[in-house]
Write an enzyme that holds these catalytic residues in place. Sequence first.
Site, short mmCIF file in Angstrom:
data_model
loop_
_atom_site.label_atom_id
_atom_site.label_comp_id
_atom_site.label_asym_id
_atom_site.label_seq_id
_atom_site.Cartn_x
_atom_site.Cartn_y
_atom_site.Cartn_z
N LYS A 138 0.83 -1.21 0.00
CA LYS A 138 0.00 0.00 0.00
C LYS A 138 0.86 1.25 0.00
O LYS A 138 1.89 1.32 0.69
CB LYS A 138 -0.92 -0.02 1.23
CG LYS A 138 -1.92 1.13 1.28
CD LYS A 138 -2.85 0.96 2.48
CE LYS A 138 -3.89 2.05 2.57
NZ LYS A 138 -4.84 1.82 3.69
N SER B 42 -9.51 2.01 2.90
CA SER B 42 -8.62 2.78 2.05
C SER B 42 -7.58 1.94 1.31
O SER B 42 -6.85 2.44 0.47
CB SER B 42 -7.90 3.84 2.89
OG SER B 42 -7.08 3.21 3.88
N SER C 21 -10.00 -0.75 6.92
CA SER C 21 -9.46 -0.45 5.59
C SER C 21 -8.79 -1.60 4.86
O SER C 21 -8.45 -1.47 3.69
CB SER C 21 -8.47 0.71 5.68
OG SER C 21 -9.15 1.92 5.89
#
Length: 443
Positions: free
Chosen positions: A59, A134, A158
């Site tokens: 990420k 996210s 997330s």
Amino acid sequence: MAPRDPVELTERMLAAIEATEPHLHAYATVTAGRARERAAALAREPARGPLHGLPIGVKDLIDTAGVATGYGSPRFAGHVPARDAAAVRALLDAGAVILGKHTTHELAWGGRTDSPLLGPTRNPYRPGHIPGGSSGGSAASVAAGSCLGAVGSDTAGSVRIPAALSGCVGFKPTRGRIPLDGVLPLAPSLDHLGVLAPTVDGAAALTAALTAALTTGPAAVPAFEPGELRVGWLGGWFDAVLAPPVRAALAATRARLEEHGVRVDDVVIPDEPLMPGAVLARIHAEASRFHRDAFERDPELFGPDIAELMRLPAATAQQAERDEAAIARMTAALRRALAGHDVLAAATVPITAPPIGDMTVTVAGRNWPIELVLTRLTSVFNAAGLPAVSVPMALDQECGLPVGLQLAGAAMSDDTVLGAARLVEALTPSLPRPAPTRWRNPA
């Protein structure tokens, strides 16, 4: 298991990235040259373990030395860290090949993965819809087959939210099991790292590598027989706000587990109307405090989502006290429920993935802000620091979008949670892979 060919696997994933990225936008940065060099070097070495030669993504909230890491924010465009995050060092030590950086919602402060820096990331099953967030780029990439695993962050769900909405496995271990050194904070009291993978075993292998420094010996994920597993099925507050496709998938999954001999008990959690707004309020307090100086200095470097959040007034002391009391009541109720069960079960997200651009959603006869719905069933496990996993349980036949089942356990029962997820995975029909033709025709 046959030896893994790092070069062949890496080339396959890079080809998948080339085919999918014009449509899905799951990667902020692709490090093809580095990945090829790493794969070639690993091909000449003895196997280091279960991640040897495994191509994964990281990420874009997690620092990678010498690789652009923008945190999904215009403020950090062009930022190149000098050091790897602790989690990245653990992956490299375990022999992983890093393909690049997966997209994130700006500063990880949102559940849609729609960044002002890169635009929206798309759901592989229906590209006109969000992947969740996210860690949305991570989930979209895993589901589309452009990586074999990913590391994301999870502050209010997330990792689990995009796993559920995009049709893969997402696991958040007990708080603190994966070090956060080198990860941009969102809300330090809630932040966790987690993993996404096509299967529970893949998630377990990634978790074992990331927690190796804190673990003695190999991971020991139990192989439950159906009659050995005790599941508390969360009702009451957890069952009150569910879209019809999610409710139907839950009922069918429970029936399937019970038919195979899994012991499932009803657990009614009292209504807690301040949740999950209380957790989102804590995130707002901690995140706005972290970003306040930069926002006051350069507000134009923040996208509209985050700028709006930064301009919200701070909660009063009375409001904060009320919110924290609600969180404490909910976490206490869950811990009591876990006293008689291996895991608790609920939907991961009350809805299937909404269209890109939607900021509200209608469910249970009410119009809700989208973040409240996305985080409704996940955020309390961050507040409690408990391990939780999302496993695909169905594909809604009407809309063609995935639905996820969430399983959570007591603190430090990570292997039990993964073992329960493995059993659910074995008893649940696999989702069909998303059709590549859909990526070229967003709807």
